[in-house]
Design a protein around this motif. Structure first.
Motif, PDB file in Angstrom:
ATOM      1  N   MET A   5       7.894  -0.221  -6.843  1.00  0.00           N
ATOM      2  CA  MET A   5       7.862   1.164  -6.419  1.00  0.00           C
ATOM      3  C   MET A   5       6.973   1.337  -5.195  1.00  0.00           C
ATOM      4  O   MET A   5       7.305   2.078  -4.300  1.00  0.00           O
ATOM      5  CB  MET A   5       7.374   2.019  -7.590  1.00  0.00           C
ATOM      6  CG  MET A   5       7.411   3.486  -7.325  1.00  0.00           C
ATOM      7  SD  MET A   5       9.108   4.032  -7.216  1.00  0.00           S
ATOM      8  CE  MET A   5       8.890   5.750  -7.143  1.00  0.00           C
ATOM      9  N   ASN A   6       5.845   0.633  -5.184  1.00  0.00           N
ATOM     10  CA  ASN A   6       4.915   0.718  -4.066  1.00  0.00           C
ATOM     11  C   ASN A   6       5.535   0.158  -2.789  1.00  0.00           C
ATOM     12  O   ASN A   6       5.288   0.674  -1.707  1.00  0.00           O
ATOM     13  CB  ASN A   6       3.613  -0.009  -4.416  1.00  0.00           C
ATOM     14  CG  ASN A   6       2.451   0.481  -3.584  1.00  0.00           C
ATOM     15  OD1 ASN A   6       2.543   1.507  -2.930  1.00  0.00           O
ATOM     16  ND2 ASN A   6       1.373  -0.259  -3.611  1.00  0.00           N
ATOM     17  N   GLN A   7       6.335  -0.913  -2.919  1.00  0.00           N
ATOM     18  CA  GLN A   7       6.984  -1.505  -1.754  1.00  0.00           C
ATOM     19  C   GLN A   7       8.037  -0.570  -1.181  1.00  0.00           C
ATOM     20  O   GLN A   7       8.219  -0.495   0.031  1.00  0.00           O
ATOM     21  CB  GLN A   7       7.605  -2.847  -2.113  1.00  0.00           C
ATOM     22  CG  GLN A   7       6.592  -3.929  -2.382  1.00  0.00           C
ATOM     23  CD  GLN A   7       7.253  -5.228  -2.797  1.00  0.00           C
ATOM     24  OE1 GLN A   7       8.412  -5.248  -3.175  1.00  0.00           O
ATOM     25  NE2 GLN A   7       6.499  -6.310  -2.726  1.00  0.00           N
ATOM     26  N   LEU A   8       8.740   0.169  -2.051  1.00  0.00           N
ATOM     27  CA  LEU A   8       9.728   1.133  -1.595  1.00  0.00           C
ATOM     28  C   LEU A   8       9.070   2.253  -0.804  1.00  0.00           C
ATOM     29  O   LEU A   8       9.578   2.674   0.234  1.00  0.00           O
ATOM     30  CB  LEU A   8      10.513   1.698  -2.786  1.00  0.00           C
ATOM     31  CG  LEU A   8      11.596   2.703  -2.457  1.00  0.00           C
ATOM     32  CD1 LEU A   8      12.684   2.050  -1.614  1.00  0.00           C
ATOM     33  CD2 LEU A   8      12.182   3.274  -3.727  1.00  0.00           C
ATOM     34  N   LYS A   9       7.913   2.710  -1.272  1.00  0.00           N
ATOM     35  CA  LYS A   9       7.176   3.759  -0.564  1.00  0.00           C
ATOM     36  C   LYS A   9       6.712   3.247   0.800  1.00  0.00           C
ATOM     37  O   LYS A   9       6.813   3.962   1.797  1.00  0.00           O
ATOM     38  CB  LYS A   9       5.984   4.208  -1.402  1.00  0.00           C
ATOM     39  CG  LYS A   9       5.218   5.344  -0.785  1.00  0.00           C
ATOM     40  CD  LYS A   9       4.066   5.775  -1.666  1.00  0.00           C
ATOM     41  CE  LYS A   9       3.272   6.871  -0.978  1.00  0.00           C
ATOM     42  NZ  LYS A   9       2.109   7.271  -1.764  1.00  0.00           N
ATOM     43  N   LEU A  10       6.231   2.016   0.856  1.00  0.00           N
ATOM     44  CA  LEU A  10       5.793   1.426   2.114  1.00  0.00           C
ATOM     45  C   LEU A  10       6.969   1.278   3.082  1.00  0.00           C
ATOM     46  O   LEU A  10       6.844   1.588   4.267  1.00  0.00           O
ATOM     47  CB  LEU A  10       5.144   0.058   1.864  1.00  0.00           C
ATOM     48  CG  LEU A  10       4.608  -0.674   3.088  1.00  0.00           C
ATOM     49  CD1 LEU A  10       3.485   0.115   3.741  1.00  0.00           C
ATOM     50  CD2 LEU A  10       4.135  -2.058   2.714  1.00  0.00           C
ATOM     51  N   LEU A  68       9.711   3.083   3.117  1.00  0.00           N
ATOM     52  CA  LEU A  68      10.102   4.417   3.547  1.00  0.00           C
ATOM     53  C   LEU A  68       9.148   4.950   4.615  1.00  0.00           C
ATOM     54  O   LEU A  68       9.572   5.610   5.560  1.00  0.00           O
ATOM     55  CB  LEU A  68      10.148   5.373   2.356  1.00  0.00           C
ATOM     56  CG  LEU A  68      10.681   6.777   2.637  1.00  0.00           C
ATOM     57  CD1 LEU A  68      12.128   6.705   3.126  1.00  0.00           C
ATOM     58  CD2 LEU A  68      10.592   7.645   1.404  1.00  0.00           C
ATOM     59  N   GLN A  69       7.868   4.634   4.502  1.00  0.00           N
ATOM     60  CA  GLN A  69       6.900   5.073   5.505  1.00  0.00           C
ATOM     61  C   GLN A  69       7.112   4.355   6.838  1.00  0.00           C
ATOM     62  O   GLN A  69       6.875   4.932   7.895  1.00  0.00           O
ATOM     63  CB  GLN A  69       5.479   4.840   5.019  1.00  0.00           C
ATOM     64  CG  GLN A  69       5.029   5.822   3.983  1.00  0.00           C
ATOM     65  CD  GLN A  69       3.606   5.537   3.518  1.00  0.00           C
ATOM     66  OE1 GLN A  69       3.071   4.464   3.748  1.00  0.00           O
ATOM     67  NE2 GLN A  69       3.000   6.515   2.861  1.00  0.00           N
ATOM     68  N   LYS A  88       3.976  11.798   8.369  1.00  0.00           N
ATOM     69  CA  LYS A  88       3.138  10.597   8.403  1.00  0.00           C
ATOM     70  C   LYS A  88       1.982  10.738   9.392  1.00  0.00           C
ATOM     71  O   LYS A  88       0.837  10.425   9.060  1.00  0.00           O
ATOM     72  CB  LYS A  88       4.012   9.393   8.781  1.00  0.00           C
ATOM     73  CG  LYS A  88       3.267   8.086   8.892  1.00  0.00           C
ATOM     74  CD  LYS A  88       4.236   6.979   9.236  1.00  0.00           C
ATOM     75  CE  LYS A  88       3.543   5.655   9.390  1.00  0.00           C
ATOM     76  NZ  LYS A  88       4.489   4.573   9.693  1.00  0.00           N
ATOM     77  N   ASP A 144      -1.365  12.609   7.532  1.00  0.00           N
ATOM     78  CA  ASP A 144      -1.989  11.479   6.867  1.00  0.00           C
ATOM     79  C   ASP A 144      -3.290  11.134   7.590  1.00  0.00           C
ATOM     80  O   ASP A 144      -3.287  10.537   8.655  1.00  0.00           O
ATOM     81  CB  ASP A 144      -1.055  10.272   6.855  1.00  0.00           C
ATOM     82  CG  ASP A 144      -1.574   9.139   5.969  1.00  0.00           C
ATOM     83  OD1 ASP A 144      -2.634   9.307   5.337  1.00  0.00           O
ATOM     84  OD2 ASP A 144      -0.900   8.109   5.901  1.00  0.00           O
TER      85      ASP A 144
END
Length: 119
Positions: free
Chosen positions: A1-6, A8-9, A110, A114
């Protein structure tokens, strides 16, 4: 899940890099030097994540995307009767415009909101 968020960013910068390289590509194997320079700057943005340059890139891309969307609407207005060419223009231009707007929104979120990015 964390890799998907990264992913997408980072998607907007990758998308813009591919878009710039495709815009500068001329067959058989040639890339315009200005296009290559812009791609290198986008790759540097991916690596260093500078907030100011990110906002600058976002602003320029947003202005160009809006110009291209208005250009699409202008071209569509020239079709007095529905035709296959008008349908092709809509089938390609509209999804591309929507994707560009989505990329601009992601980049604004972003780089404008951020605070963990480098100033």
């Amino acid at each position: 899940m964390n890799q998907l968020k990264l992913l997408l960013q980072e998607f907007p910068e990758y998308y813009l890099t591919i878009l710039v390289l495709l815009a500068g590509f001329t067959p058989p194997i040639s890339i315009h030097p200005f296009s290559a320079l812009l791609a290198v700057l986008l790759i540097l943005q991916i690596v260093f994540k500078n907030k100011l340059s990110g906002l600058l890139i976002t602003t320029v891309f947003a202005i160009l995307s809006m110009f291209m969307f208005l250009s699409l609407l202008s071209e569509l207005s020239e079709f007095t009767i529905p035709s296959t060419n008008a349908a092709k223009l809509l089938l390609v231009g509209l999804p591309l415009s929507v994707l560009n707007i989505l990329v601009v929104v992601i980049m604004v979120k972003k780089y404008a909101f951020d605070w963990s990015l480098k100033h």
